[in-house]
Design a protein around this motif. Structure first.
Motif, short mmCIF file in Angstrom:
data_model
loop_
_atom_site.label_atom_id
_atom_site.label_comp_id
_atom_site.label_asym_id
_atom_site.label_seq_id
_atom_site.Cartn_x
_atom_site.Cartn_y
_atom_site.Cartn_z
N TRP A 7 12.61 3.77 -5.86
CA TRP A 7 12.11 4.84 -6.71
C TRP A 7 13.20 5.89 -6.85
N ASP A 8 13.38 6.43 -8.06
CA ASP A 8 14.40 7.44 -8.34
C ASP A 8 13.77 8.57 -9.14
N ASP A 63 11.68 7.80 -12.56
CA ASP A 63 10.41 7.21 -12.15
C ASP A 63 9.26 8.18 -11.95
N GLY A 64 9.41 9.41 -12.35
CA GLY A 64 8.28 10.33 -12.25
C GLY A 64 8.18 11.04 -10.92
N PRO A 65 7.03 11.66 -10.69
CA PRO A 65 6.87 12.47 -9.48
C PRO A 65 6.93 11.64 -8.20
N GLY A 66 7.47 12.26 -7.17
CA GLY A 66 7.60 11.59 -5.88
C GLY A 66 6.58 12.08 -4.88
N PRO A 67 6.68 11.61 -3.66
CA PRO A 67 5.70 11.94 -2.63
C PRO A 67 5.81 13.39 -2.15
N ILE A 68 7.01 13.95 -2.20
CA ILE A 68 7.24 15.35 -1.83
C ILE A 68 8.25 15.91 -2.83
N PRO A 69 8.22 17.21 -3.09
CA PRO A 69 9.12 17.78 -4.10
C PRO A 69 10.61 17.56 -3.79
N GLU A 70 10.96 17.48 -2.53
CA GLU A 70 12.36 17.33 -2.13
C GLU A 70 12.92 15.93 -2.38
N ALA A 99 0.82 -1.22 0.00
CA ALA A 99 0.00 0.00 0.00
C ALA A 99 0.86 1.26 0.00
N LEU A 100 1.98 1.24 0.70
CA LEU A 100 2.86 2.41 0.73
C LEU A 100 3.42 2.72 -0.65
N GLN A 101 3.71 1.71 -1.43
CA GLN A 101 4.19 1.96 -2.79
C GLN A 101 3.16 2.74 -3.58
N THR A 102 1.90 2.34 -3.48
CA THR A 102 0.82 3.01 -4.20
C THR A 102 0.65 4.44 -3.70
N THR A 103 0.78 4.65 -2.41
CA THR A 103 0.58 5.95 -1.80
C THR A 103 1.72 6.93 -2.10
N LEU A 104 2.95 6.44 -2.08
CA LEU A 104 4.10 7.34 -2.14
C LEU A 104 4.52 7.75 -3.55
N ALA A 105 4.47 6.85 -4.52
CA ALA A 105 4.97 7.18 -5.85
C ALA A 105 4.55 6.12 -6.85
N THR A 106 4.82 6.38 -8.11
CA THR A 106 4.66 5.38 -9.17
C THR A 106 6.04 5.08 -9.73
#
Length: 121
Positions: A91-92, A96-103, A69-76
């Motif tokens: 995830w990089d 790998d696209g947008p992350g959970p937070i901009p930082e 579930a955390l994978q789905t919540t945090l990023a693709t």
């Protein structure tokens, strides 16, 4: 029954330690609906002056389910690997696209067995 450990390791871009702590707090907020943070460490990342490492030890009633579930919540775009008793998802930001937070620059979500293994969990 299998006993599991789970953690999230992240590298975040931050100007200073206070900014890195704020990024860690936002990661904790994002993971909280699925897993409780039992421990948090933030430290400078020796490879890049503008990055800090964030390490969160995570607890959940069903860690294998929370890990998914955390994978789905945090990023693709996670790169998932490992085996039945040692699983990881990486995830990089560069691929790998947008992350959970901009930082966020890189994430590693780990789930591994620490105790007796028996029936599949």
């Amino acid at each position: 029954m299998t006993e599991w450990n789970m953690f999230l390791q992240a590298y975040v871009r931050a100007d200073d330690y206070a900014a890195a702590l704020r990024a860690a707090e936002r990661l904790i907020e994002l993971t909280t609906p699925l897993a409780r943070t039992a421990d948090c460490h933030v430290s400078p990342y020796y490879k890049f002056e503008d990055q800090y490492g964030v390490w969160l030890s995570l607890e959940a009633p069903d860690k294998p389910l929370a890990w998914l579930a955390l994978q789905t919540t945090l990023a693709t775009g996670w790169h998932v690997g490992g085996d039945e008793t040692d699983r990881h998802a990486v995830w990089d930001v560069r691929s790998d696209g947008p992350g959970p937070i901009p930082e966020a620059r890189w994430l590693n979500l780990e789930l591994y067995a620490t105790g007796e293994t028996g029936a599949a969990d």
